[in-house]
Design a protein around this motif. Structure first.
Motif, PDB file in Angstrom:
ATOM      1  N   VAL A 352       0.844  -1.201   0.000  1.00 35.73           N
ATOM      2  CA  VAL A 352       0.000   0.000   0.000  1.00 35.73           C
ATOM      3  C   VAL A 352       0.877   1.249   0.000  1.00 35.73           C
ATOM      4  O   VAL A 352       0.597   2.225  -0.714  1.00 35.73           O
ATOM      5  CB  VAL A 352      -0.953  -0.006   1.216  1.00 35.73           C
ATOM      6  CG1 VAL A 352      -1.808   1.260   1.229  1.00 35.73           C
ATOM      7  CG2 VAL A 352      -1.841  -1.247   1.196  1.00 35.73           C
ATOM      8  N   ASP A 353       1.939   1.229   0.772  1.00 40.85           N
ATOM      9  CA  ASP A 353       2.842   2.377   0.826  1.00 40.85           C
ATOM     10  C   ASP A 353       3.509   2.619  -0.519  1.00 40.85           C
ATOM     11  O   ASP A 353       3.639   3.770  -0.964  1.00 40.85           O
ATOM     12  CB  ASP A 353       3.896   2.137   1.912  1.00 40.85           C
ATOM     13  CG  ASP A 353       4.797   3.346   2.137  1.00 40.85           C
ATOM     14  OD1 ASP A 353       4.267   4.403   2.535  1.00 40.85           O
ATOM     15  OD2 ASP A 353       6.015   3.232   1.887  1.00 40.85           O
ATOM     16  N   SER A 356       1.042   4.247  -2.898  1.00 37.50           N
ATOM     17  CA  SER A 356       0.794   5.670  -2.615  1.00 37.50           C
ATOM     18  C   SER A 356       1.965   6.546  -3.036  1.00 37.50           C
ATOM     19  O   SER A 356       1.771   7.712  -3.398  1.00 37.50           O
ATOM     20  CB  SER A 356       0.496   5.854  -1.125  1.00 37.50           C
ATOM     21  OG  SER A 356       1.655   5.622  -0.335  1.00 37.50           O
ATOM     22  N   ARG A 357       3.178   6.005  -3.026  1.00 40.47           N
ATOM     23  CA  ARG A 357       4.348   6.793  -3.415  1.00 40.47           C
ATOM     24  C   ARG A 357       4.545   6.836  -4.920  1.00 40.47           C
ATOM     25  O   ARG A 357       4.908   7.866  -5.480  1.00 40.47           O
ATOM     26  CB  ARG A 357       5.608   6.242  -2.739  1.00 40.47           C
ATOM     27  CG  ARG A 357       5.698   6.574  -1.253  1.00 40.47           C
ATOM     28  CD  ARG A 357       7.024   6.199  -0.622  1.00 40.47           C
ATOM     29  NE  ARG A 357       7.155   4.754  -0.434  1.00 40.47           N
ATOM     30  CZ  ARG A 357       7.894   3.948  -1.171  1.00 40.47           C
ATOM     31  NH1 ARG A 357       8.595   4.448  -2.176  1.00 40.47           N
ATOM     32  NH2 ARG A 357       7.966   2.657  -0.920  1.00 40.47           N
ATOM     33  N   ASP A 360       0.885   8.452  -7.063  1.00 40.65           N
ATOM     34  CA  ASP A 360       0.157   9.568  -6.459  1.00 40.65           C
ATOM     35  C   ASP A 360      -0.474  10.498  -7.488  1.00 40.65           C
ATOM     36  O   ASP A 360      -1.469  11.162  -7.207  1.00 40.65           O
ATOM     37  CB  ASP A 360       1.095  10.366  -5.544  1.00 40.65           C
ATOM     38  CG  ASP A 360       2.343  10.847  -6.270  1.00 40.65           C
ATOM     39  OD1 ASP A 360       3.096   9.983  -6.759  1.00 40.65           O
ATOM     40  OD2 ASP A 360       2.547  12.073  -6.357  1.00 40.65           O
ATOM     41  N   PHE A 366      -9.167   2.730  -5.171  1.00 39.92           N
ATOM     42  CA  PHE A 366      -8.397   1.770  -4.376  1.00 39.92           C
ATOM     43  C   PHE A 366      -9.377   0.903  -3.585  1.00 39.92           C
ATOM     44  O   PHE A 366     -10.135   1.413  -2.745  1.00 39.92           O
ATOM     45  CB  PHE A 366      -7.448   2.489  -3.423  1.00 39.92           C
ATOM     46  CG  PHE A 366      -6.498   1.573  -2.691  1.00 39.92           C
ATOM     47  CD1 PHE A 366      -5.311   1.165  -3.279  1.00 39.92           C
ATOM     48  CD2 PHE A 366      -6.801   1.089  -1.421  1.00 39.92           C
ATOM     49  CE1 PHE A 366      -4.437   0.318  -2.615  1.00 39.92           C
ATOM     50  CE2 PHE A 366      -5.946   0.244  -0.747  1.00 39.92           C
ATOM     51  CZ  PHE A 366      -4.744  -0.154  -1.344  1.00 39.92           C
ATOM     52  N   LEU A 393      -1.916   7.036   1.857  1.00 38.96           N
ATOM     53  CA  LEU A 393      -2.511   6.921   0.518  1.00 38.96           C
ATOM     54  C   LEU A 393      -3.432   8.109   0.255  1.00 38.96           C
ATOM     55  O   LEU A 393      -3.376   8.728  -0.821  1.00 38.96           O
ATOM     56  CB  LEU A 393      -3.277   5.608   0.409  1.00 38.96           C
ATOM     57  CG  LEU A 393      -3.887   5.288  -0.959  1.00 38.96           C
ATOM     58  CD1 LEU A 393      -2.853   4.578  -1.833  1.00 38.96           C
ATOM     59  CD2 LEU A 393      -5.116   4.403  -0.827  1.00 38.96           C
ATOM     60  N   TRP A 395      -3.357  10.981   1.713  1.00 40.70           N
ATOM     61  CA  TRP A 395      -2.585  12.220   1.717  1.00 40.70           C
ATOM     62  C   TRP A 395      -1.830  12.422   0.402  1.00 40.70           C
ATOM     63  O   TRP A 395      -1.849  13.522  -0.181  1.00 40.70           O
ATOM     64  CB  TRP A 395      -1.607  12.196   2.901  1.00 40.70           C
ATOM     65  CG  TRP A 395      -0.676  13.368   2.942  1.00 40.70           C
ATOM     66  CD1 TRP A 395      -1.012  14.686   2.880  1.00 40.70           C
ATOM     67  CD2 TRP A 395       0.750  13.312   3.046  1.00 40.70           C
ATOM     68  NE1 TRP A 395       0.125  15.465   2.949  1.00 40.70           N
ATOM     69  CE2 TRP A 395       1.225  14.657   3.059  1.00 40.70           C
ATOM     70  CE3 TRP A 395       1.678  12.269   3.168  1.00 40.70           C
ATOM     71  CZ2 TRP A 395       2.571  14.965   3.154  1.00 40.70           C
ATOM     72  CZ3 TRP A 395       3.019  12.585   3.266  1.00 40.70           C
ATOM     73  CH2 TRP A 395       3.457  13.919   3.255  1.00 40.70           C
ATOM     74  N   ARG A 396      -1.187  11.366  -0.076  1.00 37.93           N
ATOM     75  CA  ARG A 396      -0.349  11.490  -1.269  1.00 37.93           C
ATOM     76  C   ARG A 396      -1.162  11.487  -2.565  1.00 37.93           C
ATOM     77  O   ARG A 396      -0.842  12.236  -3.496  1.00 37.93           O
ATOM     78  CB  ARG A 396       0.665  10.350  -1.308  1.00 37.93           C
ATOM     79  CG  ARG A 396       1.727  10.422  -0.216  1.00 37.93           C
ATOM     80  CD  ARG A 396       2.483   9.107  -0.121  1.00 37.93           C
ATOM     81  NE  ARG A 396       3.597   9.168   0.823  1.00 37.93           N
ATOM     82  CZ  ARG A 396       4.135   8.104   1.403  1.00 37.93           C
ATOM     83  NH1 ARG A 396       3.679   6.889   1.122  1.00 37.93           N
ATOM     84  NH2 ARG A 396       5.134   8.240   2.255  1.00 37.93           N
ATOM     85  N   CYS A 397      -2.165  10.634  -2.642  1.00 37.67           N
ATOM     86  CA  CYS A 397      -2.922  10.455  -3.894  1.00 37.67           C
ATOM     87  C   CYS A 397      -4.048  11.485  -3.949  1.00 37.67           C
ATOM     88  O   CYS A 397      -5.185  11.224  -3.523  1.00 37.67           O
ATOM     89  CB  CYS A 397      -3.467   9.042  -3.995  1.00 37.67           C
ATOM     90  SG  CYS A 397      -2.166   7.780  -3.973  1.00 37.67           S
ATOM     91  N   LEU A 400      -7.559  10.670  -5.542  1.00 35.75           N
ATOM     92  CA  LEU A 400      -8.320   9.531  -5.027  1.00 35.75           C
ATOM     93  C   LEU A 400      -9.799   9.898  -4.883  1.00 35.75           C
ATOM     94  O   LEU A 400     -10.147  10.842  -4.177  1.00 35.75           O
ATOM     95  CB  LEU A 400      -7.759   9.093  -3.671  1.00 35.75           C
ATOM     96  CG  LEU A 400      -8.305   7.766  -3.122  1.00 35.75           C
ATOM     97  CD1 LEU A 400      -7.825   6.599  -3.963  1.00 35.75           C
ATOM     98  CD2 LEU A 400      -7.877   7.586  -1.661  1.00 35.75           C
ATOM     99  N   ARG A 422      -9.124  14.090   2.113  1.00 36.39           N
ATOM    100  CA  ARG A 422      -9.673  14.087   0.756  1.00 36.39           C
ATOM    101  C   ARG A 422     -10.985  14.871   0.645  1.00 36.39           C
ATOM    102  O   ARG A 422     -11.369  15.298  -0.437  1.00 36.39           O
ATOM    103  CB  ARG A 422      -9.895  12.646   0.267  1.00 36.39           C
ATOM    104  CG  ARG A 422      -8.605  11.889   0.085  1.00 36.39           C
ATOM    105  CD  ARG A 422      -7.946  12.113  -1.281  1.00 36.39           C
ATOM    106  NE  ARG A 422      -7.760  13.488  -1.681  1.00 36.39           N
ATOM    107  CZ  ARG A 422      -6.723  14.251  -1.347  1.00 36.39           C
ATOM    108  NH1 ARG A 422      -5.764  13.782  -0.601  1.00 36.39           N
ATOM    109  NH2 ARG A 422      -6.642  15.486  -1.774  1.00 36.39           N
TER     110      ARG A 422
END
Length: 496
Positions: A352-353, A356-357, A360, A366, A393, A395-397, A400, A422
């Motif tokens: 998952v990490d 998200s990296r 993004d 998801f 996820l 925060w970065r994407c 989403l 989000r």
């Protein structure tokens, strides 16, 4: 006025006018109106009224008369045909179990578990219904879209269906051969086919099926979907050489193990129009029998995205080990949607990490599902981590828009954080009630109802009323994941 008087009334209207009136009615209203008189009944199946036929069929003998009637009336002229075969309740018997209920997979040299008579009847009926559909459209040269989906083969993927069982309902293999021949006839007779989709259909597509398509049709095909895991060994349903004919392909769906580096190079060639949609099914059974060694490397994905700048990828993974997923998820994949469905192997926080990296800028959907029997032992992705991977996820994407979780522990305070991060851009947030956990400190506060406060905080974060999923049966994404993926893949491909 008499509805169908002999001299005056609606029954005396010219057929062209009746058909024009019918064209403004929805299909159920047309059927009711056609019962007015024999003249209107004759006008009901005028070709212009039925350019599309979409059927959802239960694998039941009771469906046969209705199917035969519709296919006899429409099969020879319909331009778009979509048929979904489904078994509402998978029967179990002997040592076998339904998919998702701990189905036993017979190993090499082991006798497969016996199936109940109901299962054999279901298989027999399934073959008959498929034959009915294919034989009705074999000579239809107007067919532009053909989509067949049979979730009956989900059990086959879990090792429940084998040639042993098929041999009991089709001893000499005549029906299977007839189905394959009819499918090839349809492809060979087609003159306008632009969309071909065959998903999880039991032994309908063979490695030679696509060779039946003429070069002009293959050259103009816009969507091709071949999602099937019944082919043993390293045999694939389409090769890179075969794919070279499909120069105008804008959307493709394949088993991930069949999508090789060579295929990526073919699609990246300037002779091919840019690919817009790529859907890939990653299945533990497929990985077991095939190899990931030939999958595209990061440089292949880079070349493909240079030629197809609007390419977006949709991946569904069934029980895939985290180590394999870490190999599969190359940085340059423009991954827009990913759907995990687990019965045995859980997704790790590291996967998952990584998602998200790396994705993004692309990720919008998801879905994380774990269909476990022991609800007291849901895996916790945030265990031994400073930050919950799902929060990271969110925060970065920044794109989403859909997050669905079942069978993994989601802490209430983390879900509140996701909603706040989000906000209203997260159009769908589906988390099952049994997946949500509360800190002991929150539960110990006697002045605040922790559940009410939690729901209120998530709702405020999203900017709309929100509740956890109370009845999982209401959501096909959790109860029918393969069907959900196939439907979403179709709309994903059509949304170019």
């Amino acid at each position: 006025m008499s509805v169908c008087g002999e001299a005056v009334g609606a029954g005396s209207l010219p057929s062209e006018l009746v058909v024009h009136i019918f064209s403004f009615l929805a299909a159920p209203d047309r059927l009711r109106a056609s019962a007015a008189c024999s003249h209107w009944r004759e006008c009901l199946f005028y070709p212009a009224l039925w350019p599309r036929l979409r059927l959802s069929l239960r694998v039941s003998p009771a469906e046969r008369p209705r199917l035969e009637f519709l296919m006899r009336k429409c099969g020879w002229f319909v331009r778009e045909l979509r048929v979904q075969f489904s078994a509402d309740n998978y029967p179990t018997g002997g040592g076998g179990a339904a998919a998702g209920e701990g189905a036993a997979v017979a190993g090499d040299g082991e006798a497969p578990p016996p199936l109940s008579p109901r299962w054999l009847d279901l298989l027999r009926t399934y073959l008959e219904l498929v034959l009915c559909v294919l034989s009705s459209v074999r000579n239809n040269r107007n067919l532009q879209k053909l989509s067949l989906f049979g979730d009956i083969s989900i059990l086959q993927q879990h090792g429940t269906i084998s040639n042993t069982y098929l041999g009991k309902v089709d001893p000499d293999g005549k029906k299977i051969k007839q189905i394959q021949q009819l499918f090839e006839e349809i492809l060979g007779n087609s003159r306008q086919l632009k969309w071909l989709s065959c998903g999880l259909m039991l032994q309908i597509v063979t490695p030679t099926s696509l060779s039946s398509l003429s070069n002009p049709i293959a050259n103009t095909m816009e969507h091709l979907s071949l999602l099937d895991n019944h082919i043993p060994g390293n045999t694939t349903l389409i090769t890179a050489v075969e794919l070279e004919r499909f120069v105008n392909l804008r959307s493709l769906a394949l088993d991930f193990c069949d999508f090789t580096a060579e295929m990526a190079r073919v699609l990246a060639d300037s002779n091919h129009v840019p690919l817009h949609r790529l859907s890939l099914l990653v299945h533990s059974v497929s990985i077991m029998h095939k190899s990931l060694d030939n999958m595209p490397k990061d440089e292949n994905w880079q070349a493909l995205t240079r030629n197809s700048t609007n390419l977006r990828v949709y991946i569904m993974a069934f029980d895939v080990k985290s180590d394999d997923m870490l190999r599969i998820l190359k940085p340059s994949i423009p991954l827009e949607r990913i759907h995990f469905d687990s019965y045995v192997t859980c997704v790790s926080g590291a996967v998952v990490d990584l998602i998200s990296r790396q994705y993004d800028k692309f990720l919008t959907h998801f879905i994380l599902m774990n269909d476990v029997i022991d609800m007291s032992a849901f895996p916790d992705l945030s265990d031994n981590r400073n930050e919950d991977p799902l929060v990271l996820l969110a925060w970065r994407c920044t794109r989403l828009s859909l997050l669905a979780v079942h069978g993994y522990t989601v802490w209430a305070h983390n879900l509140i954080a996701i909603a706040r991060l989000r906000g209203s851009d997260l159009k769908v947030l589906e988390v099952t009630e049994e997946s949500i956990e509360f800190d002991q400190g929150e539960l110990a506060d006697q002045d605040v109802d922790p559940v009410h406060n939690f729901i209120e905080q998530v709702s405020l974060g999203l900017g709309r009323p929100w509740h956890a999923v109370m009845d999982i049966e209401l959501l096909s994404v959790f109860t029918e994941p393969t069907r959900h993926f196939y439907r979403e893949m179709q709309s994903f491909s059509e949304g170019i």
